[in-house]
Scaffold this motif. Structure first.
Motif: not given
Length: 406
Positions: A203-212, A221-236
């Motif tokens: 159990q941790n803050k959502l941001n910790a998954s990205y940091s590690s 982590t988002i898919e696990y906690n929502t059950g919603l599949k992520i099709d694309h990722y964009a970061e800036i």
């Protein structure tokens, strides 16, 4: 002396024919050259220039020819304007196609396709529509000390998420859902990329998954906690975000309240303003002094991203190469996407955000039940799971979203 003709057959001489008057002479008024000079200035011959044309024909030297009265090029038929216009339009279309194709390959080559979503473990089944995970990181990669000071970014090592937005694009309207970075969630078990060891769930803050473990564990982590599949990722990152804003000439935004924060550098008065890159970054990072803390910040982030997409997709930007290319260059140089993301997917993402800003979609925070949950990691945000389950069901089935967020 009278002229004498040769004798005709049969003998005898006949008197010569009288000469013609000068006006009837076939030689016209052209003077006869001196018998003592030929056409090359030499002597001899009978005084005639071999092959020389006399008289007033329509050749180059005669009346009607160039340099003579009434001369000039022979007039052609009427100008075919329809043909000329058709050729001009075809040429313009070919040039536009060439520029468009060239721009496409230039931009496609700049995309940093660094995130492999196929390596994400235990993925849920897909639904209708397309889901984008848009992440704003605090990456300072490539920034000078002067840039960090100017943008008030600090000098922290590594990368953390400064914002996370789930964008659903579907036939029943587009929806932007902000995920607070302090959300208290389950980080599922994963295999460490460096150690190769299996890390148990925690159990941790959502941001910790990205940091590690970066984008892949954040997605899992988002898919696990929502059950919603992520099709694309964009970061800036910070620097790229500021350069995009400057590339479009600034973004108009309605500041909801007076802001003054030494940490982010925000110093604004309430009301409509045009923000440059430095000011825009301070605005989206501002969290101190806001009544709702991180929840209010996520609302400001959504509001600004939608306004940015709206400005970037206007004809005044798209049709102006002095705005379009700096904006695309700045954005593509600092944008990190998944390996399957195409330029068309990126275009769909931006136009979906634009539609939301125009009131054709919905902006909301993830529904929460406790925004100040005390945890071993400090205060966190607890999701309202019954509402989250309803929201995910509507998004997965591409239905109109009826759930309200905080």
């Amino acid at each position: 002396m009278p002229q004498v003709r040769r004798a005709a057959p049969g003998g005898g001489q006949q008197p010569a024919e009288p000469p013609l008057p000068p006006e009837l002479s076939p030689r016209g008024s052209v003077p006869r050259p001196s018998p003592s000079h030929d056409e090359y200035g030499g002597h001899g011959g009978d005084g005639y220039n071999t092959g020389q044309v006399y008289g007033g024909g329509r050749g180059p030297g005669g009346p009607g020819g160039p340099g003579r009265p009434g001369g000039g090029a022979r007039r052609g038929g009427p100008v075919n304007w329809r043909r000329r216009i058709t050729i001009g339009l075809v040429t313009l279309v070919v040039l536009l196609l060439a520029v468009g194709i060239g721009t496409y390959f230039w931009a496609d080559g700049k995309l940093k396709r660094e995130v492999d979503l196929s390596k994400v473990e235990d993925r849920p089944t897909g639904g209708k529509g397309t889901n984008y995970l848009i992440v704003g990181s605090d990456s300072r990669e490539g920034m000078s000390a002067e840039d960090k000071k100017k943008l008030h970014t600090g000098s922290a090592e590594g990368r953390r998420t400064d914002s996370m937005i789930l964008l659903h694009v579907g036939e029943n309207g587009n929806t932007m859902v902000s995920l607070p970075r302090d959300s208290w969630v389950t980080i599922p078990a994963f295999t460490g990329s460096s150690s190769g060891n299996r890390i148990p769930a925690s159990q941790n803050k959502l941001n910790a998954s990205y940091s590690s473990e970066g984008p892949q564990l954040l997605t899992r982590t988002i898919e696990y906690n929502t059950g919603l599949k992520i099709d694309h990722y964009a970061e800036i990152g910070f620097d790229g975000f500021a350069k995009i804003v400057d590339g479009v000439g600034g973004v108009d935004i309605n500041i909801p309240q007076d802001m003054n924060d030494k940490f982010s550098g925000a110093d604004f008065k309430k009301g409509e303003q045009t923000l440059n890159g430095q000011q825009a970054l301070a605005f989206v990072r501002q969290r101190h002094g806001l009544a709702g803390g991180d929840l209010d910040r996520t609302k400001n982030q959504q509001r600004f991203l939608a306004a940015l997409a709206n400005k970037a997709a206007t004809p005044s930007t798209v049709m102006n190469p002095f705005k379009l290319y700096p904006m695309m260059g700045a954005g593509l140089d600092s944008l990190i996407v998944d390996k399957d993301m195409s330029l068309w997917d990126l275009k769909d993402m931006f136009f979906a955000m634009k539609s939301v800003s125009n009131g054709e979609g919905k902006q909301m925070n993830m529904p929460v039940s406790n925004p100040g949950l005390p945890t071993s990691k400090g205060s966190a945000v607890q999701w309202d799971m019954p509402k989250v389950k309803q929201l995910v069901g509507e998004l997965k089935n591409d239905e109109k979203v009826t759930v309200s967020g905080n």
